[in-house]
Scaffold this motif. Structure first.
Motif, mmCIF file in Angstrom:
data_model
loop_
_atom_site.group_PDB
_atom_site.id
_atom_site.type_symbol
_atom_site.label_atom_id
_atom_site.label_comp_id
_atom_site.label_asym_id
_atom_site.label_seq_id
_atom_site.Cartn_x
_atom_site.Cartn_y
_atom_site.Cartn_z
ATOM 1 N N PHE A 317 0.829 -1.205 0.000
ATOM 2 C CA PHE A 317 0.000 0.000 0.000
ATOM 3 C C PHE A 317 0.865 1.256 0.000
ATOM 4 O O PHE A 317 0.528 2.245 -0.674
ATOM 5 C CB PHE A 317 -0.922 -0.013 1.227
ATOM 6 N N THR A 318 1.975 1.239 0.719
ATOM 7 C CA THR A 318 2.866 2.405 0.749
ATOM 8 C C THR A 318 3.494 2.656 -0.617
ATOM 9 O O THR A 318 3.545 3.803 -1.088
ATOM 10 C CB THR A 318 3.961 2.189 1.809
ATOM 11 N N VAL A 319 3.971 1.586 -1.250
ATOM 12 C CA VAL A 319 4.578 1.738 -2.580
ATOM 13 C C VAL A 319 3.550 2.249 -3.580
ATOM 14 O O VAL A 319 3.822 3.155 -4.390
ATOM 15 C CB VAL A 319 5.186 0.399 -3.040
ATOM 16 N N HIS A 320 2.349 1.680 -3.551
ATOM 17 C CA HIS A 320 1.291 2.125 -4.466
ATOM 18 C C HIS A 320 0.913 3.578 -4.202
ATOM 19 O O HIS A 320 0.665 4.355 -5.140
ATOM 20 C CB HIS A 320 0.069 1.219 -4.315
ATOM 21 N N LEU A 321 0.876 3.969 -2.928
ATOM 22 C CA LEU A 321 0.523 5.347 -2.581
ATOM 23 C C LEU A 321 1.572 6.318 -3.104
ATOM 24 O O LEU A 321 1.238 7.394 -3.625
ATOM 25 C CB LEU A 321 0.403 5.457 -1.059
ATOM 26 N N VAL A 322 2.834 5.968 -2.996
ATOM 27 C CA VAL A 322 3.910 6.833 -3.497
ATOM 28 C C VAL A 322 3.838 6.953 -5.013
ATOM 29 O O VAL A 322 3.976 8.057 -5.571
ATOM 30 C CB VAL A 322 5.276 6.280 -3.052
ATOM 31 N N MET A 323 3.589 5.841 -5.702
ATOM 32 C CA MET A 323 3.512 5.884 -7.169
ATOM 33 C C MET A 323 2.321 6.701 -7.650
ATOM 34 O O MET A 323 2.431 7.499 -8.588
ATOM 35 C CB MET A 323 3.433 4.463 -7.721
ATOM 36 N N GLU A 324 1.165 6.539 -6.994
ATOM 37 C CA GLU A 324 -0.038 7.230 -7.450
ATOM 38 C C GLU A 324 -0.018 8.720 -7.144
ATOM 39 O O GLU A 324 -0.591 9.509 -7.889
ATOM 40 C CB GLU A 324 -1.277 6.595 -6.810
ATOM 41 N N ASN A 325 0.621 9.114 -6.057
ATOM 42 C CA ASN A 325 0.556 10.512 -5.614
ATOM 43 C C ASN A 325 1.815 11.316 -5.894
ATOM 44 O O ASN A 325 1.757 12.552 -5.835
ATOM 45 C CB ASN A 325 0.257 10.566 -4.110
ATOM 46 N N LEU A 326 2.925 10.648 -6.209
ATOM 47 C CA LEU A 326 4.163 11.372 -6.497
ATOM 48 C C LEU A 326 4.661 11.105 -7.915
ATOM 49 O O LEU A 326 4.820 12.039 -8.709
ATOM 50 C CB LEU A 326 5.243 10.994 -5.470
ATOM 51 N N ILE A 327 4.889 9.844 -8.245
ATOM 52 C CA ILE A 327 5.474 9.517 -9.556
ATOM 53 C C ILE A 327 4.461 9.745 -10.671
ATOM 54 O O ILE A 327 4.770 10.374 -11.692
ATOM 55 C CB ILE A 327 5.970 8.056 -9.547
ATOM 56 N N PHE A 328 3.241 9.251 -10.494
ATOM 57 C CA PHE A 328 2.238 9.354 -11.557
ATOM 58 C C PHE A 328 1.916 10.812 -11.900
ATOM 59 O O PHE A 328 1.938 11.191 -13.080
ATOM 60 C CB PHE A 328 0.981 8.600 -11.134
ATOM 61 N N PRO A 329 1.587 11.693 -10.924
ATOM 62 C CA PRO A 329 1.322 13.095 -11.295
ATOM 63 C C PRO A 329 2.537 13.799 -11.886
ATOM 64 O O PRO A 329 2.391 14.670 -12.747
ATOM 65 C CB PRO A 329 0.905 13.730 -9.959
ATOM 66 N N ALA A 330 3.745 13.437 -11.417
ATOM 67 C CA ALA A 330 4.941 14.095 -11.954
ATOM 68 C C ALA A 330 5.150 13.753 -13.427
ATOM 69 O O ALA A 330 5.612 14.592 -14.209
ATOM 70 C CB ALA A 330 6.167 13.675 -11.143
ATOM 71 N N VAL A 331 4.805 12.538 -13.821
ATOM 72 C CA VAL A 331 4.975 12.120 -15.220
ATOM 73 C C VAL A 331 3.813 12.584 -16.079
ATOM 74 O O VAL A 331 3.992 13.094 -17.195
ATOM 75 C CB VAL A 331 5.141 10.589 -15.295
ATOM 76 N N MET A 332 2.595 12.429 -15.577
ATOM 77 C CA MET A 332 1.399 12.742 -16.358
ATOM 78 C C MET A 332 1.106 14.232 -16.425
ATOM 79 O O MET A 332 0.608 14.732 -17.429
ATOM 80 C CB MET A 332 0.178 12.010 -15.763
#
Length: 388
Positions: A317-332
């Protein structure tokens, strides 16, 4: 013929102002301008007429939803093929610029999709077989692990005797396994039919993609409408292609991380857990919720301690939360943001209509609708003021 030509030339001279009008014609024109304009009679509609109109619209809407639900066997693979074809639109366009024929493009891309599916199925065959063979032992282990927590909830009235006799006993569960397998077997034929429809529709859609675009564009009569249609089609293909290409790379990384977490935590079939993490990530909110609960239950069954059993779920859940809220918005970026409540309602609606496939199609269908609305309202959006 000579008289008609003379009359036609005379009228043309009057129209272009070469012949001066007489005083009588001028006074007649001024009198006509002074006449009051005829009254405009507007047809007023009362509340009953408006209600009838909305009732008719509602009836046709309900009939349309019923048709979509009843024709799910055909509409699901066709819709999925159109969405996948639009996602592959950018790749098809690049191959077309390289001089590859359209039929060859369609064959290459559809074969690539089929190859990916075959590789996934073959890689998951062994873990699924192992899981099926260990199902009885897994059920017994699950009951023994969860029983202490269920006994603490008094209003459930669950004791160890509950799983020794009656409909919840292990014997009854194993007997019901046969009916479940029969249900899966009977559902296999429609799934194969839908798979064939999907690949046929994908191949034909990619082969006739350019002609279909031209047909849609030429259905509009005016030039601005045709330009708007071109802009909308291009925007939809770019949004879907960019979103799913980027999301696939990010979620593949999430699947790899989940595989490592499952392997390090001692969970059975770590590759299967990674695949489920990858697939569930394409279903916003519901996917991460179900995946986290599944990992938590598997951890509680695997470990004796309750807190230790929750560590794999917390890590995922922590890894998914970091990807959805940090990595994903930064790329998209912010241009693909959709209202979370709208996405949640879309997932519920399409899951109710078409099941698991509908849940996966909810997000791309929402992206298509969002892109069309934005492109139609582009003139109403505030435009930046250029310096003078």
């Amino acid at each position: 013929m000579g008289i008609a030509n003379g009359i036609r030339k005379h009228a043309k001279k009057i129209a272009i102002g070469e012949r001066q009008t007489s005083a009588w014609a001028k006074s007649l024109q001024e009198a006509a301008e002074e006449l009051p304009s005829p009254p405009v009679h507007r047809l007023e509609k009362d509340g009953l007429d408006i209600s009838m109109a909305w009732a008719i619209i509602g009836i046709f809407g309900i009939l349309g939803l019923a048709a979509v639900y009843m024709m799910s066997l055909i509409l699901i693979p066709i819709t999925l093929a159109v969405v996948v074809g639009m996602i592959l639109g950018i790749a098809a366009e690049n191959l077309s610029k390289m001089g590859v024929p359209r039929l060859a493009i369609a064959f290459l891309l559809s074969s690539g999709v089929a190859l990916v599916i075959v590789l996934l199925v073959s890689s998951l065959a062994d873990p699924l077989t192992t899981l099926a063979n260990e199902a009885p032992a897994f059920v017994e282990r699950t009951i023994s692990r969860i029983m202490p927590y269920l006994e603490r909830i008094e209003w459930l009235h669950i004791t160890p005797a509950t799983f020794e006799s009656g409909p919840m006993s292990i014997g009854a569960l194993l007997e019901n396994t046969g009916s479940v397998l029969h249900l899966v077997t009977t559902s296999l034929t429609p799934a194969l039919i839908q798979g064939l429809i999907f690949f046929a529709a994908l191949l034909l859609f990619l082969a006739s993609r350019v002609n279909l675009r031209k047909t849609i564009i030429m259905t509009f009569r005016t030039r601005p409408q045709r330009l708007a249609a071109i802009r909308i089609i291009n925007a939809v293909e770019q949004v879907l292609g960019f979103y799913f290409a980027t999301a696939s790379l990010i979620y593949v990384g999430l699947g790899v991380v989940m595989t490592v977490i499952a392997y390090a935590s001692g969970l059975s079939a770590p590759v299967l857990w990674g695949f489920f993490a990858f697939v569930s990530s394409f279903i916003p909110y519901l996917g991460i919720t179900l995946m986290t609960l599944s990992v938590a239950i598997a951890g509680i069954i695997t470990y004796d301690g309750f807190i230790v059993g929750l560590i794999p779920a917390a890590a995922f859940f922590t890894v998914h939360l970091v990807m959805e809220n940090l990595i994903f918005p930064a790329v998209m970026g912010r241009r693909l943001e959709i209202n979370p409540f709208v996405v949640f309602l879309a997932i519920l609606f399409w899951t109710w209509m078409w099941g698991a496939v509908g849940a996966m199609l909810a997000l791309p269908l929402s992206l298509i609708a969002m892109t069309i609305i934005e492109e139609l309202l582009i003139e109403e959006r505030p435009q930046p003021q250029l310096p003078k």
